[in-house]
Design an enzyme around this catalytic site. Structure first.
Site, short mmCIF file in Angstrom:
data_model
loop_
_atom_site.label_atom_id
_atom_site.label_comp_id
_atom_site.label_asym_id
_atom_site.label_seq_id
_atom_site.Cartn_x
_atom_site.Cartn_y
_atom_site.Cartn_z
N ASP A 3 0.86 -1.17 0.00
CA ASP A 3 0.00 0.00 0.00
C ASP A 3 0.91 1.23 0.00
O ASP A 3 2.11 1.13 0.23
CB ASP A 3 -0.88 -0.05 1.27
CG ASP A 3 -2.07 0.89 1.24
OD1 ASP A 3 -2.14 1.75 0.35
OD2 ASP A 3 -2.93 0.76 2.13
N HIS A 4 0.32 2.38 -0.25
CA HIS A 4 1.06 3.64 -0.16
C HIS A 4 0.98 4.17 1.27
O HIS A 4 -0.06 4.68 1.68
CB HIS A 4 0.46 4.68 -1.10
CG HIS A 4 0.70 4.43 -2.55
ND1 HIS A 4 -0.26 4.63 -3.52
CD2 HIS A 4 1.81 4.00 -3.21
CE1 HIS A 4 0.24 4.34 -4.70
NE2 HIS A 4 1.50 3.94 -4.54
N TYR A 9 -5.18 4.45 1.28
CA TYR A 9 -6.32 3.66 0.77
C TYR A 9 -6.04 2.96 -0.56
O TYR A 9 -6.92 2.85 -1.41
CB TYR A 9 -7.58 4.52 0.64
CG TYR A 9 -7.74 5.54 1.73
CD1 TYR A 9 -7.80 5.16 3.08
CD2 TYR A 9 -7.82 6.90 1.44
CE1 TYR A 9 -7.95 6.10 4.08
CE2 TYR A 9 -7.96 7.85 2.44
CZ TYR A 9 -8.01 7.44 3.76
OH TYR A 9 -8.14 8.37 4.77
N HIS A 10 -4.83 2.44 -0.74
CA HIS A 10 -4.47 1.82 -2.01
C HIS A 10 -3.90 0.41 -1.84
O HIS A 10 -2.82 0.10 -2.38
CB HIS A 10 -3.45 2.68 -2.77
CG HIS A 10 -3.91 4.07 -3.07
ND1 HIS A 10 -3.04 5.13 -3.27
CD2 HIS A 10 -5.15 4.57 -3.22
CE1 HIS A 10 -3.73 6.22 -3.52
NE2 HIS A 10 -5.01 5.91 -3.49
N PRO A 11 -4.55 -0.51 -1.13
CA PRO A 11 -3.99 -1.86 -0.98
C PRO A 11 -4.03 -2.64 -2.29
O PRO A 11 -5.03 -2.60 -3.02
CB PRO A 11 -4.90 -2.50 0.07
CG PRO A 11 -6.21 -1.79 -0.08
CD PRO A 11 -5.85 -0.37 -0.43
#
Length: 529
Positions: free
Chosen positions: A290-291, A466-468
């Site tokens: 993720d980020h 919010y980027h898994p």
């Protein structure tokens, strides 16, 4: 019995169901655990501010305690509604860098290089600026400039230029680098989610069935072939079978969960939970990343152009509600993260390795905590983290949330890059265009000046943006889960189509790439490949 079962009505599932049902000779059922996307909070862009507190449309998951975050549990919001996370996200339209997709292809995934995926981005896109060599003009997904940008967002762009960064009017153009206003998935002043773009116009098709409030419990297998799903709806457990394929589009956290609940995954883990192993795939749930992101918050009582709770702020909001209802214009068309940029943490980086999101309000704890007054916030995240985590089952109970471990900052390079990122962000925020507005930095970050102090601030406050991705990785190797056609290794009639298949995260927001993946998958499926 249907031809195709699509599991999850989010950014990928909505696309797949709409595209596959274009053929009247095939039948498609879409199963979504959440409800209809009827809430005004979804369709009014500024409703985003309340989505973190609105549990009905959000899974509201958490990570396991993170050593890299000082033992804190991170927040993992995921959409639980038609449109999935595209119905609750900040609506930013970013594709990443061409090199991201060249990397995918080089990992043994032919057909996923930049020249291969660009046509699918264009196919999906209806950009208000029109079609060109890099953009589409006739797709279902509307991409727009912000109707009424906030003056604070424009001040951020000016500050970025003052700090030496190029002004970039199109982060999806020839170069991603620079600062500017984001384009957003809006249409006529409303959110354009994947559901609104793809599903809403075709809900009347007789060969398309959309089943909401239907939580899939497992994929049904006969031998090593997927033949349907078992799901719970209204307290009753039902089964639905298919003739052709089950298409798993539940996202990077729940697609691996469903595979494991179905006996597909790391055999030892499944056996420990008493789940019969149908297909040993050790890579299921692995490679999650993720980020990681941290936010600097600035307090400014005088900044009443920003969103905030005050007498003036409430008056502005009341006027904004009326304007949005009448004209779909004004402050309620904001996505809050109106501006941002892609910059390098140091000059020798080959490409931008940091992304900035500038928010026209004081964002604290993902918006879950109400903060009085006015101000602004700026996020910085690292684009290519090296840390890798995993998703595992908490139990064999399909209703239990999975164990989510993104392993934030497990690799020391990620922290070093983030410390540099905080310094680069501060360079921009200290420029005259913003400094002159008189904002005051929140105390929890203001005292962090040395590298060690900044690191402590990051460990105390960083979290997901919010980027898994990556937990059902695409590739030909023993740790990969799907092949280049997104078919699950060793199981017939089953594909995974969502952000979990990304071999490595893209350099930017993940919604547009997920929609692209589904557009390409629809063609692969229709071609019988």
């Amino acid at each position: 019995m249907r031809d195709y079962l699509v599991i999850g009505g989010g950014s990928a599932g909505a696309v797949l169901a709409a595209r596959l049902s274009e053929d009247p000779q095939v039948s498609v059922s879409l199963l979504e655990a959440g409800g209809e996307d009827s809430s005004v909070l979804i369709h009014c862009p500024a409703g985003l501010a309340l989505m973190a507190k609105q549990k009905a449309s959000n899974w509201n998951m958490s990570t396991v305690p993170q050593a890299g975050l000082g033992g804190r549990r991170g927040y993992q919001p995921r959409g639980k509604v038609l449109g999935g996370s595209s119905s609750i996200n900040a609506m930013i339209y970013v594709r990443g860098q061409p090199e991201d997709y060249e990397y995918w292809s080089a990992q043994g995934n032919p057909g996923w290089g930049w020249s291969d995926v660009l046509p699918y981005f264009q196919k999906s896109e209806c950009n208000m600026r029109g079609a060109d060599a890099l953009h589409g003009g006739g797709g279902p997904l509307h991409v727009s400039d912000l109707r009424d940008p906030n003056p604070l967002a424009q001040a951020f762009v000016q500050a970025g230029v003052q700090a030496g960064h190029a002004h970039n009017a199109d982060f999806n153009g020839p170069s991603q680098e620079g600062v500017g206003l984001y384009q957003v998935t809006h249409h006529n002043g409303e959110r354009c989610s994947a559901a609104k773009a793809y599903l809403t116009p075709v809900r009347g098709r007789p060969n398309l069935e959309v089943i909401t409030q239907a939580r899939v419990l497992r994929v049904l297998l006969e031998g090593r072939r997927a033949v349907g799903v078992e799901y719970e709806q209204g307290g009753q457990v039902r089964q639905l079978r298919c003739r052709r394929e089950v298409l798993l589009c539940a996202g990077a956290l729940q697609s691996p969960q469903l595979l494991m609940l179905s006996g597909i995954g790391p055999g030892e883990h499944l056996q420990q939970l008493g789940i019969a192993v149908a297909q040993h795939l050790p890579g299921v749930g692995e490679h999650l990343h993720d980020h990681p992101d941290v936010v600097q918050v600035m307090d400014g009582p005088q900044l009443t152009d920003s969103f905030g709770i005050s007498f003036t702020g409430i008056k502005n909001l009341c006027r904004g509600v009326g304007l949005w209802r009448r004209e779909r214009r004004g402050m309620l068309t904001t996505n809050f993260a109106e501006a941002g940029g892609f910059i390098r943490s140091r000059p020798q980086e080959a490409a931008p390795d940091l992304q900035l999101h500038f928010v026209v309000g004081k964002l604290v704890d993902h918006g879950r905590r109400t903060v009085l007054g006015h101000g602004y916030s700026c996020h910085v995240c690292i684009l290519q983290p090296r840390s890798r985590g995993r998703v595992r089952l908490a139990s064999r109970d399909a209703q239990a949330m999975p164990l989510i471990d993104p392993a934030f900052f497990a690799d020391a390079d990620d922290m070093q890059r983030m410390v540099r990122g905080v310094r680069r962000m501060r360079e921009i925020l200290s420029q005259p265009a913003l400094r002159g507005l008189g904002g005051r930095e929140f105390a929890h970050s203001a005292g962090a000046r040395s590298d060690a102090e900044i690191e402590r601030f990051i460990r105390g406050y960083a979290d997901t943006i919010y980027h898994p991705v990556g937990s059902c990785r695409m590739g030909p190797g023993p740790q990969d889960v799907v092949d280049a056609r997104l078919r699950v290794h060793g199981v017939e009639g089953l594909r995974v189509v969502d952000a979990s298949v990304m071999p490595r995260i893209v350099s930017g927001n993940t919604n547009a790439p997920t929609i692209m993946i589904a557009e390409k998958a629809a063609d692969l499926i229709r071609a019988g490949r």
